[in-house]
Design an enzyme around this catalytic site. Structure first.
Site, PDB file in Angstrom:
ATOM      1  N   GLU A 161       2.252  -0.456 -11.290  1.00  0.00           N
ATOM      2  CA  GLU A 161       2.517   0.064  -9.942  1.00  0.00           C
ATOM      3  C   GLU A 161       2.843   1.551  -9.990  1.00  0.00           C
ATOM      4  OE1 GLU A 161       5.406  -0.473  -6.034  1.00  0.00           O
ATOM      5  OE2 GLU A 161       6.092  -1.177  -7.983  1.00  0.00           O
ATOM      6  N   GLU A 186       8.022  -5.347   1.078  1.00  0.00           N
ATOM      7  CA  GLU A 186       9.026  -4.594   0.323  1.00  0.00           C
ATOM      8  C   GLU A 186       9.467  -3.406   1.166  1.00  0.00           C
ATOM      9  OE1 GLU A 186       9.076  -3.715  -4.202  1.00  0.00           O
ATOM     10  OE2 GLU A 186       8.567  -1.809  -3.265  1.00  0.00           O
TER      11      GLU A 186
END
Length: 277
Positions: free
Chosen positions: A150, A249
């Site tokens: 990520e 998120e």
């Protein structure tokens, strides 16, 4: 076109609740069928698995341990001299993933060491990262698990983070060349670092294994004011055939459940069968 599948990121959602079991129950009651959590390691894995099952939730993503947080470590994958600690953390993450039935682990790259010049250490850090990723790919393959990379933006969130653009992450994945390592697209970070979301989604979707969402710049829910028009982005992901999960998120701007109106609206339009409390 199949509707998108959303997972509740319990490191961010339901912050008013004291622990992961309580957040799992709240996510299940809110209509989610999946959840993710950055670091589940404060809870015993078997107890956490029981809580997830009781809430009717599948765990779909966890992170490798951050390292020594007193030393401000945020992952160890690319940090020189921390290879042994990375492998220990990977072993712990795999243990949890197996107990939780969780198919994906975010292999955190980590930060440029304090006081170091990024340009001067990039080559060494990439070499360490490649070595660790090849090792991790082998370990994960034995357990039928997927590792994710990520990029995290270095403009707002973490100026020292090593991996900060989708292009950098894709190039590293290509060098490693292992099919069970994929790209994790957090739309919040990608918009801040590079924009061009339509082009980047289309270009990188073949190697994307997980998506996360938050509004820019405040990192609130997709329905909050900001730069991004999420109905368009969700439609784009559908049109492009994305099959993975979309992790929520974000930082709730108020009550978590009230703030899920954007998701209830999506579910209503797509015929979601579960009733949101």
């Amino acid at each position: 076109m199949a509707p998108l599948r959303f997972s509740a990121n319990l490191s961010w959602l339901f912050p008013e609740l004291p622990d992961l079991p309580a957040r799992l129950r709240a996510a299940g009651s809110s209509g989610f069928e999946a959840a993710e959590v950055a670091w589940p390691y404060a809870e015993p894995p078997e107890a956490l698995a029981r809580s997830a099952r009781a809430a009717g939730l599948q765990l779909v993503l966890i992170n490798t341990p951050p390292g020594d947080q007193e030393k401000r470590e945020m992952g160890l994958g690319a940090v020189p001299g921390r290879q042994a600690a990375f492998r220990e953390g990977l072993e712990q993450a795999v243990l949890y993933a197996k107990a939780l039935g969780c198919p994906r682990i975010h292999l955190m790259a980590g930060r440029v060491p304090q006081g170091a010049d990024r340009a001067a250490v990039t080559g060494e850090m990439e070499t360490v990262f490649l070595e660790n990723l090849r090792y991790a790919a082998g370990v994960l393959a034995q357990e039928n698990l997927v590792g994710l990379l990520e990029p995290i933006n270095t403009r707002i969130t973490d100026p020292q983070y090593f991996l900060d653009t989708p292009q950098q992450a894709a190039a590293i994945l290509q060098k490693v060349g292992r099919p069970n390592l994929q790209l994790q697209m957090d739309i919040f970070h990608w918009q801040i670092m590079d924009g061009n979301l339509t082009g980047n989604i289309r270009e990188f979707l073949p190697i994307i294994g997980h998506v996360q969402v938050a509004q820019v710049p405040g990192r609130g829910e997709p329905g909050s004011p900001g730069e991004l028009h999420f109905p368009y982005l969700f439609q784009l992901l559908e049109d492009e055939g994305y099959q993975g999960f979309v992790g929520c998120e974000y930082r709730p701007q108020g009550d978590t459940v009230e703030g899920l109106s954007w998701l209830r609206s999506y579910w209503d339009k797509r015929g979601h069968p579960r009733v949101v409390q």
